[in-house]
Design a protein around this motif. Sequence first.
Motif, mmCIF file in Angstrom:
data_model
loop_
_atom_site.group_PDB
_atom_site.id
_atom_site.type_symbol
_atom_site.label_atom_id
_atom_site.label_comp_id
_atom_site.label_asym_id
_atom_site.label_seq_id
_atom_site.Cartn_x
_atom_site.Cartn_y
_atom_site.Cartn_z
ATOM 1 N N LYS A 163 9.907 23.568 103.604
ATOM 2 C CA LYS A 163 10.458 23.423 104.957
ATOM 3 C C LYS A 163 11.511 22.330 105.066
ATOM 4 O O LYS A 163 12.334 22.352 105.970
ATOM 5 C CB LYS A 163 9.333 23.168 105.958
ATOM 6 C CG LYS A 163 8.438 24.379 106.112
ATOM 7 C CD LYS A 163 7.326 24.161 107.093
ATOM 8 C CE LYS A 163 6.467 25.416 107.158
ATOM 9 N NZ LYS A 163 5.317 25.267 108.039
ATOM 10 N N ASN A 164 11.500 21.370 104.143
ATOM 11 C CA ASN A 164 12.457 20.266 104.232
ATOM 12 C C ASN A 164 13.005 19.814 102.879
ATOM 13 O O ASN A 164 13.651 18.782 102.799
ATOM 14 C CB ASN A 164 11.817 19.074 104.956
ATOM 15 C CG ASN A 164 10.494 18.681 104.335
ATOM 16 O OD1 ASN A 164 10.183 19.028 103.204
ATOM 17 N ND2 ASN A 164 9.706 17.947 105.099
ATOM 18 N N HIS A 165 12.750 20.573 101.829
ATOM 19 C CA HIS A 165 13.260 20.219 100.504
ATOM 20 C C HIS A 165 13.132 21.412 99.557
ATOM 21 O O HIS A 165 12.523 22.425 99.915
ATOM 22 C CB HIS A 165 12.512 19.006 99.932
ATOM 23 C CG HIS A 165 11.085 19.249 99.570
ATOM 24 N ND1 HIS A 165 10.085 19.362 100.512
ATOM 25 C CD2 HIS A 165 10.481 19.399 98.365
ATOM 26 C CE1 HIS A 165 8.929 19.565 99.910
ATOM 27 N NE2 HIS A 165 9.146 19.603 98.600
ATOM 28 N N TRP A 199 13.631 14.095 105.872
ATOM 29 C CA TRP A 199 12.617 15.141 105.690
ATOM 30 C C TRP A 199 12.449 16.015 106.936
ATOM 31 O O TRP A 199 11.351 16.486 107.239
ATOM 32 C CB TRP A 199 11.286 14.525 105.267
ATOM 33 C CG TRP A 199 11.373 13.886 103.916
ATOM 34 C CD1 TRP A 199 11.782 12.620 103.637
ATOM 35 C CD2 TRP A 199 11.088 14.493 102.658
ATOM 36 N NE1 TRP A 199 11.757 12.398 102.280
ATOM 37 C CE2 TRP A 199 11.331 13.533 101.659
ATOM 38 C CE3 TRP A 199 10.639 15.751 102.279
ATOM 39 C CZ2 TRP A 199 11.153 13.796 100.305
ATOM 40 C CZ3 TRP A 199 10.446 16.012 100.936
ATOM 41 C CH2 TRP A 199 10.704 15.042 99.963
ATOM 42 N N PRO A 258 12.215 19.182 109.195
ATOM 43 C CA PRO A 258 11.824 20.564 108.865
ATOM 44 C C PRO A 258 12.878 21.566 109.340
ATOM 45 O O PRO A 258 12.765 22.164 110.407
ATOM 46 C CB PRO A 258 10.500 20.738 109.605
ATOM 47 C CG PRO A 258 10.614 19.818 110.774
ATOM 48 C CD PRO A 258 11.444 18.646 110.304
ATOM 49 N N SER A 292 16.260 16.938 99.197
ATOM 50 C CA SER A 292 15.556 16.882 100.478
ATOM 51 C C SER A 292 16.534 16.799 101.642
ATOM 52 O O SER A 292 17.595 16.187 101.538
ATOM 53 C CB SER A 292 14.670 15.630 100.527
ATOM 54 O OG SER A 292 13.816 15.597 99.430
ATOM 55 N N ILE A 293 16.112 17.381 102.747
ATOM 56 C CA ILE A 293 16.857 17.249 103.995
ATOM 57 C C ILE A 293 16.734 15.797 104.465
ATOM 58 O O ILE A 293 15.707 15.154 104.267
ATOM 59 C CB ILE A 293 16.291 18.212 105.062
ATOM 60 C CG1 ILE A 293 16.474 19.674 104.639
ATOM 61 C CG2 ILE A 293 16.896 17.946 106.439
ATOM 62 C CD1 ILE A 293 17.908 20.160 104.585
#
Length: 176
Positions: free
Chosen positions: A58-60, A23, A25, A19-20
């Motif tokens: 979008k985030n992982h 989270w 995006p 994950s970013i």
Amino acid sequence: MRTRYNIYDKEGIHFISSSIINWLPVFVNDMYFNILIESFKYCQRKKKFCLFAYVLMKNHFHAILSADNLAKFMKEYKSYTARQIVNQLKEDNRNNVLNLMRINKKKYKTDSIYQVWQEGFHPQLIQGIDMFRQKANYIHENPVRGGYVENPEDWKYSSATNFILGKGLLEIEDIV
């Protein structure tokens, strides 16, 4: 605090998630998704790496994969993609995201200005075809659960297109 996950079979097939930080995006258009796609393609050509299923969100992302040394592979993959993501964010003047990556960076990370990825990748050894199917279904349903699409095969950043339509952005290996 750092979290360590044990990898008991370094060359086995694993379900992983990454994950970013916070989270955020980051993956909002093709340019950002392509950083991950092209990096996976490179690894498929140049490293001992096999991809069995994946989804990019979008985030992982989630994947079922194997690599010669999974921990080393993931460290290198995340390090390389982090540099590419930061460069793209700078080019796109997404300073708000860069600022959040700087603010949320762990204090002991002194080798960079930003932290793109959360630490760890939560490896789970795939122990049989039933577990593989369960994890692949989880992966492919992620964009549906996230409200991105109605059907798994409609999300182009997923191996659901490979499983259902026979082709996708990345080549995947058969589990059997």
